[in-house]
Each structure stands twice: as structure tokens, then as C-alpha cells.
Design a protein around this motif. Structure first.
Motif, PDB file in Angstrom:
ATOM      1  N   MET A   1      67.318  25.630  35.876  1.00  0.00           N
ATOM      2  CA  MET A   1      67.468  25.342  34.388  1.00  0.00           C
ATOM      3  C   MET A   1      66.262  25.851  33.843  1.00  0.00           C
ATOM      4  N   GLU A   2      65.126  26.012  34.219  1.00  0.00           N
ATOM      5  CA  GLU A   2      63.854  26.884  33.752  1.00  0.00           C
ATOM      6  C   GLU A   2      64.299  28.335  33.546  1.00  0.00           C
ATOM      7  N   ALA A   3      65.034  28.865  34.472  1.00  0.00           N
ATOM      8  CA  ALA A   3      65.549  30.175  34.554  1.00  0.00           C
ATOM      9  C   ALA A   3      66.496  30.390  33.197  1.00  0.00           C
ATOM     10  N   ARG A   4      67.463  29.447  33.022  1.00  0.00           N
ATOM     11  CA  ARG A   4      68.483  29.515  32.209  1.00  0.00           C
ATOM     12  C   ARG A   4      67.842  29.339  30.877  1.00  0.00           C
ATOM     13  N   HIS A   5      66.934  28.490  30.540  1.00  0.00           N
ATOM     14  CA  HIS A   5      66.329  28.334  29.405  1.00  0.00           C
ATOM     15  C   HIS A   5      65.560  29.676  28.887  1.00  0.00           C
TER      16      HIS A   5
ATOM     17  N   LEU B   1      76.939  32.616  31.839  1.00  0.00           N
ATOM     18  CA  LEU B   1      76.105  31.947  30.943  1.00  0.00           C
ATOM     19  C   LEU B   1      75.611  32.977  29.690  1.00  0.00           C
ATOM     20  N   GLN B   2      75.321  34.283  30.536  1.00  0.00           N
ATOM     21  CA  GLN B   2      74.901  35.371  29.558  1.00  0.00           C
ATOM     22  C   GLN B   2      75.994  35.685  28.568  1.00  0.00           C
ATOM     23  N   ARG B   3      77.173  35.730  29.059  1.00  0.00           N
ATOM     24  CA  ARG B   3      78.292  36.128  28.263  1.00  0.00           C
ATOM     25  C   ARG B   3      78.430  35.180  26.991  1.00  0.00           C
ATOM     26  N   GLY B   4      78.322  33.860  27.616  1.00  0.00           N
ATOM     27  CA  GLY B   4      78.474  32.942  26.270  1.00  0.00           C
ATOM     28  C   GLY B   4      77.263  33.202  25.551  1.00  0.00           C
ATOM     29  N   LEU B   5      76.236  33.234  25.908  1.00  0.00           N
ATOM     30  CA  LEU B   5      75.073  33.194  24.955  1.00  0.00           C
ATOM     31  C   LEU B   5      75.107  34.610  24.078  1.00  0.00           C
ATOM     32  N   ASP B   6      75.790  35.746  24.614  1.00  0.00           N
ATOM     33  CA  ASP B   6      75.897  36.964  23.727  1.00  0.00           C
ATOM     34  C   ASP B   6      76.954  36.594  22.680  1.00  0.00           C
ATOM     35  N   THR B   7      77.842  35.769  23.238  1.00  0.00           N
ATOM     36  CA  THR B   7      79.040  35.273  22.015  1.00  0.00           C
ATOM     37  C   THR B   7      78.351  34.632  21.097  1.00  0.00           C
TER      38      THR B   7
ATOM     39  N   GLN C   1      78.916  28.499  35.847  1.00  0.00           N
ATOM     40  CA  GLN C   1      78.969  28.399  37.329  1.00  0.00           C
ATOM     41  C   GLN C   1      78.072  29.606  37.670  1.00  0.00           C
ATOM     42  N   THR C   2      77.733  30.567  36.793  1.00  0.00           N
ATOM     43  CA  THR C   2      76.955  31.606  37.125  1.00  0.00           C
ATOM     44  C   THR C   2      75.813  32.174  36.089  1.00  0.00           C
ATOM     45  N   ARG C   3      74.755  32.690  36.411  1.00  0.00           N
ATOM     46  CA  ARG C   3      73.955  33.318  35.299  1.00  0.00           C
ATOM     47  C   ARG C   3      74.792  34.313  34.431  1.00  0.00           C
ATOM     48  N   ASP C   4      75.762  35.222  35.098  1.00  0.00           N
ATOM     49  CA  ASP C   4      76.301  36.120  34.301  1.00  0.00           C
ATOM     50  C   ASP C   4      77.451  35.348  33.117  1.00  0.00           C
TER      51      ASP C   4
ATOM     52  N   LEU D   1      88.928  20.617  25.439  1.00  0.00           N
ATOM     53  CA  LEU D   1      89.114  21.896  24.852  1.00  0.00           C
ATOM     54  C   LEU D   1      90.152  22.843  25.825  1.00  0.00           C
ATOM     55  N   PRO D   2      90.800  23.711  25.299  1.00  0.00           N
ATOM     56  CA  PRO D   2      91.418  24.762  26.511  1.00  0.00           C
ATOM     57  C   PRO D   2      90.512  25.321  27.369  1.00  0.00           C
ATOM     58  N   GLU D   3      90.855  25.625  28.371  1.00  0.00           N
ATOM     59  CA  GLU D   3      89.819  26.437  29.248  1.00  0.00           C
ATOM     60  C   GLU D   3      89.323  27.810  28.939  1.00  0.00           C
ATOM     61  N   ALA D   4      87.937  27.770  28.769  1.00  0.00           N
ATOM     62  CA  ALA D   4      87.241  28.970  28.395  1.00  0.00           C
ATOM     63  C   ALA D   4      87.472  29.979  29.056  1.00  0.00           C
ATOM     64  N   THR D   5      87.687  31.111  28.532  1.00  0.00           N
ATOM     65  CA  THR D   5      87.706  32.400  29.106  1.00  0.00           C
ATOM     66  C   THR D   5      86.595  33.195  29.512  1.00  0.00           C
ATOM     67  N   GLU D   6      85.547  32.852  28.734  1.00  0.00           N
ATOM     68  CA  GLU D   6      84.177  33.782  28.882  1.00  0.00           C
ATOM     69  C   GLU D   6      83.218  32.649  29.578  1.00  0.00           C
ATOM     70  N   ALA D   7      83.127  31.406  28.863  1.00  0.00           N
ATOM     71  CA  ALA D   7      82.091  30.502  29.367  1.00  0.00           C
ATOM     72  C   ALA D   7      82.158  29.164  28.847  1.00  0.00           C
ATOM     73  N   ALA D   8      82.142  28.283  29.708  1.00  0.00           N
ATOM     74  CA  ALA D   8      82.381  26.725  29.350  1.00  0.00           C
ATOM     75  C   ALA D   8      80.804  26.193  29.076  1.00  0.00           C
ATOM     76  N   MET D   9      80.554  25.638  27.920  1.00  0.00           N
ATOM     77  CA  MET D   9      79.243  25.437  27.722  1.00  0.00           C
ATOM     78  C   MET D   9      79.516  23.886  26.889  1.00  0.00           C
ATOM     79  N   LYS D  10      80.273  22.988  27.265  1.00  0.00           N
ATOM     80  CA  LYS D  10      80.484  21.863  26.357  1.00  0.00           C
ATOM     81  C   LYS D  10      80.132  20.440  27.104  1.00  0.00           C
ATOM     82  N   ALA D  11      80.181  20.710  28.389  1.00  0.00           N
ATOM     83  CA  ALA D  11      79.760  19.440  29.219  1.00  0.00           C
ATOM     84  C   ALA D  11      78.484  19.437  29.909  1.00  0.00           C
ATOM     85  N   ALA D  12      77.555  18.470  29.946  1.00  0.00           N
ATOM     86  CA  ALA D  12      76.205  18.565  30.309  1.00  0.00           C
ATOM     87  C   ALA D  12      76.186  18.474  31.990  1.00  0.00           C
ATOM     88  N   LEU D  13      76.383  19.389  32.409  1.00  0.00           N
ATOM     89  CA  LEU D  13      76.650  19.451  33.864  1.00  0.00           C
ATOM     90  C   LEU D  13      75.440  20.111  34.453  1.00  0.00           C
TER      91      LEU D  13
END
Length: 476
Positions: free
Chosen positions: A374-378, A454-460, A449-452, A102-114
């Protein structure tokens, strides 16, 4: 309705999965000259509607054609036939990975299991500096001026054995091959255990790269039912009896994409069914090191028929590209010859670096940091998506979400993309089914790359889940 060169009756008459039939129909049309290089192919949704298949099926067909160098996808323009012209010679047809990106995400990349950032750069950098400082004192060829022996040197394989050992499972160094990541290990196992035309069974939702590898090597893939624990033994037994498979591909720990963990009892059942049916097992254990109390691998119960594949990608860092394969003893030399024949020898410097990280305990330290992160992110994900139907495990790099009735997966993925968030549709993981995951998506919460971020992506995602596919708020 017919969209040239895709005739529904012709495609329905072809053997094998629908996506392959679609790709083969295109290839035949190009060879016959009925479709010229430069022809723009129909949009995914238009062709899916015309053929009565899912968008995911057409996407997989276009991806297979791209991997053959027959088409190229350009963001914003569409997909075009390359044929044998200048585009192919210039390398435009670079394969399915380019097509699916996909085109580069501007808010959050959450597609690859990295794995999330966990100090890998600093730790690996210090380790590399230490290795280079030792260079003048080495009594062996410089890693910059040699190739790695097929399967790796003894010290590399010993480090791999140490990394893989847990509980009663203790592989020996001489039983292991060092590979260029888990993908090469899986491909080596496929080529060792099967022949062109053979059938590989797998979970009905599974790692899509394996399906692509099998298809490119001329192997067929068929689905087996899964439940909350993963592969269903009764379904496997029935499929084995009816379809005569040559191999089974399975991810028993943190199954991708559902995060299911198969119990030890069921692993023993799977081993018994495979032995009774006389087929090999290809066990992808790439997520195993993330789970502290994981069950013993299937390879422990059936070492004579199981290929165990794993790497440091998810538990340390994907940039290392160092993986390990434990073939059945009787097939070890065949596997090593096949791996060598692929010409993907692990760079000696990367093998040395991985060995150093394992021997010093740095690899385990990074793994511990990853699991803590990952525990924190969950926890963040549970808060942001409270009330949604989700399947997850605290150590998993992703969560599996069931969408509301108002959404279908590909529409949701596209809506997320337009808002700057890249995620994966459930259909991307399906094998031969059209409905099993049409209302599911996978969020790779380890990738930001950061929790911030991740949070933007989750909010979206949370906002989208409260809307219908036409943007009307869903009543509470």
C-alpha cells in the motif's frame, strides 16, 4: 412534478430519512395495487430531480427496496418492481448488494476497499495443507463434520485475543466472540445495544453497510460532524443532548472514506461523552492492524460500554470471513445468544485456518506485505494525481479526492465507468446530508490485482480530472 408512485408531498410528510421515505412510498404503492409487478421505475436522476434530493438518496432508496425483495436492478435495462410474483420467488430480488454492484470494470476495479494481493493465496494454501495433514491426528471432531460452538472455541478466541492485543490493550479470550466477518460483528452489536426505533449516531460520512443494516433492523441513523481527525466531540455532545441516541457507530482508525485517524485524547473524549449520555459505542476497528503506531482503541478507555468489532478482511484476506467482537462484559451472553440466533456460525475450517495463520505468524507476515504494497501504491497515486486535492494515509486502502468545480461525484463516477474504471461516489457514504460529499470520490487503490491495473485506472482518473463534465479540457 410527480413521478408515480412518488408524490413529493407524501414523501416529505413521512418521518425518517428521505431514502427510507421513498422506499416506503414504493412499498405502500405496491401493497395498494397502484403499481403493478414489472413496472419500470424512473431513472435515478429523473426521480432525484422530481423530488429535490440527490441521486445518492434515490440510489439508497432503490437499494433498500431491493434488499426487501421489492425491486430488482438490471444493468442496461433499469429497475423493475417485483411485487409478489415469480421474480421474487425465483430470487431475483437478492438485495442491495446486487443492485449497487457496477458492471465489471474493463480497465480497473477501484470501488471496494480490499487489500491488495500479497501472497495470501500461497500462504493460506500452505496453511490449509498443513491443517489437513494434521487431520488424522486430531483429538476433536473433524471441521468437515461439526459446527463451531457459539462464539468459537477457546483456542480460536485465544488467537483472536493475541491478534487484537497492542500496547496496553490486552483483551482476554473469554471476552471475545468469533464472527463471520466484521459485518456480522457490527450487526450483533446493533441488535445487542439497541431496540427497533432507537437512534444510532455516526460520522456524517461512514460505512454504508452499517446504515443499511440499521435500517433493515428498524433503527434510525443520524449524522455527526467530522473533521480531519474524525468525529468532532462537541458535535457528538450536542447531538447526544438533543437526540437521545442509544448507540454511536464510529471508525476511529483509517475512517472510511477519509482515512482520518482519531487521536488518543479525542478517543478518551468520545468515551466520556458516551458514558455521560448513557449510550453504547460500536467501534469498527477493521483497519486498525494496518497502522503500526495506531492509538489505543476506544474500547480500552470504555470497555463497559464499547463493542469492538474487527476481522482479518483488510489485514489478511476478505475470503477468510473470520471476525471478532468484544462486547461489554455485562452484555457478553446477550451478544453471543444474538449471534447464535442469526445462524451465521463461522465454518470450523475457516476458524481453524485463521487461528493457524495467527499462531504461526503468517497473518502478521501477510499484514506486513499488505502495508508495504500500500505504501508503494500511495506513491504511485501521488505521482499520477499530482496537484489534486486528496486525503490519504500511507496504510489506507483508499484515497479521498475532492473533485474540481466542473464535476459532481455521480457524473464523475459514471464517466469513469464508461471508460472501464469502477470507483465510489462520495454521496455513497453520506448520512442524512445532501451536500457534504457531492464533489468527492473514493478510489480503492488496494483493489486492483496488479500495479499495472492500478496505473491504468489512475491514468484514466487523471485524464477525467483534467476535463469538465461535458468533456471540455479545463485550462491549466
Amino acid at each position: 412534478m410527480t413521478i408515480s408512485p412518488f408524490d413529493p408531498s407524501d414523501i416529505a410528510a413521512r418521518r425518517g430519512p428521505r431514502y427510507r421515505a421513498i422506499a416506503d412510498a414504493l412499498r405502500d404503492a405496491v401493497k395498494m395495487g397502484t403499481v403493478a409487478p414489472g413496472t419500470k421505475l424512473p431513472p435515478l436522476r429523473d426521480l432525484a430531480y422530481a423530488l429535490g434530493v440527490t441521486v445518492g438518496t434515490v440510489s439508497r432508496a432503490y437499494a433498500l427496496a431491493a434488499s426487501r425483495g421489492e425491486v430488482a436492478g438490471e444493468v442496461g435495462r433499469g429497475t423493475y418492481v417485483l411485487g409478489g410474483g415469480v421474480h421474487t420467488r425465483n430470487g431475483t430480488g437478492v438485495g442491495s448488494a446486487a443492485f449497487l454492484t457496477l458492471p465489471e470494470a474493463t480497465e480497473a476495479a477501484m470501488k471496494a476497499a480490499l487489500a491488495p494481493p500479497a501472497g495470501q493465496t500461497e500462504i493460506a494454501g500452505a496453511a490449509m495443507a498443513a491443517l489437513l495433514a494434521e487431520e488424522p491426528e486430531r483429538n476433536r471432531p473433524s471441521p468437515f463434520n461439526t459446527y463451531l460452538a457459539p462464539g468459537g472455541e477457546a483456542r480460536h478466541r485465544q488467537a483472536a485475543a493475541d491478534w487484537l492485543a497492542h500496547d496496553g490493550f490486552a483483551p482476554k479470550a473469554e471476552e471475545l466472540l468469533v464472527c463471520s466477518g466484521t459485518q456480522q460483528a457490527i450487526l450483533t452489536a446493533i441488535l445487542t445495544a439497541t431496540e427497533p426505533g432507537d437512534l444510532i449516531l455516526t460520522e456524517e460520512l461512514t460505512y454504508h453497510a452499517m446504515v443499511q443494516q440499521a435500517a433493515l433492523m428498524g433503527r434510525r441513523v443520524a449524522p455527526v460532524d467530522i473533521d480531519e481527525e474524525g468525529l468532532v466531540p462537541e458535535a457528538l455532545e450536542r447531538a447526544a443532548r438533543e437526540q437521545n441516541p442509544a448507540a454511536l457507530f464510529v471508525v476511529p482508525t483509517l475512517q472510511n472514506p477519509t482515512s482520518a485517524i482519531m487521536s488518543e485524547a479525542r478517543r478518551q473524549q468520545i468515551a466520556g461523552i458516551a458514558r455521560a449520555g448513557d449510550f453504547a459505542i460500536i467501534e469498527d476497528d477493521i483497519y486498525g492492524k494496518l497502522v503500526s503506531d495506531r492509538p489505543l482503541p476506544i474500547a480500552h478507555f470504555a470497555p463497559d460500554i464499547t463493542f469492538l468489532a474487527t476481522s482479518l478482511a483488510k489485514s489478511v484476506g476478505c475470503g477468510l470471513r473470520v471476525g471478532f467482537l468484544k462486547p461489554p462484559p455485562a452484555l457478553f451472553e446477550r451478544a453471543r445468544a444474538i449471534q447464535h440466533g442469526q445462524g451465521q456460525t463461522v465454518p470450523p475450517l475457516m476458524a481453524d485456518l485463521a487461528t493457524h495463520l495467527i499462531e504461526t505468524g503468517d497473518a502478521a507476515a501477510v499484514r506486513d506485505r499488505i502495508t508495504a504494497e500500500m505504501e508503494a501504491r500511495h506513491r504511485m497515486t501521488a505521482r499520477a494525481l499530482h496537484g489534486q486535492k486528496m486525503t490519504a494515509h500511507p496504510a489506507s486502502l483508499y484515497v479521498w479526492i475532492e473533485l474540481p468545480q466542473s464535476w459532481r461525484a455521480h457524473a464523475f463516477v459514471e464517466a469513469a465507468r464508461t471508460r472501464g474504471v469502477a470507483i465510489a461516489a462520495g454521496e455513497d457514504f453520506m448520512v442524512g446530508r445532501t451536500d457534504r460529499a457531492s464533489r468527492h470520490v473514493r478510489l480503492a487503490i488496494g483493489q486492483p490485482q496488479t500495479r499495472d491495473e492500478l496505473q491504468r485506472g489512475l491514468d484514466t482518473i487523471a485524464a477525467l480530472l483534467s476535463e469538465s463534465h461535458i468533456g471540455i479540457a479545463v485550462p491549466a
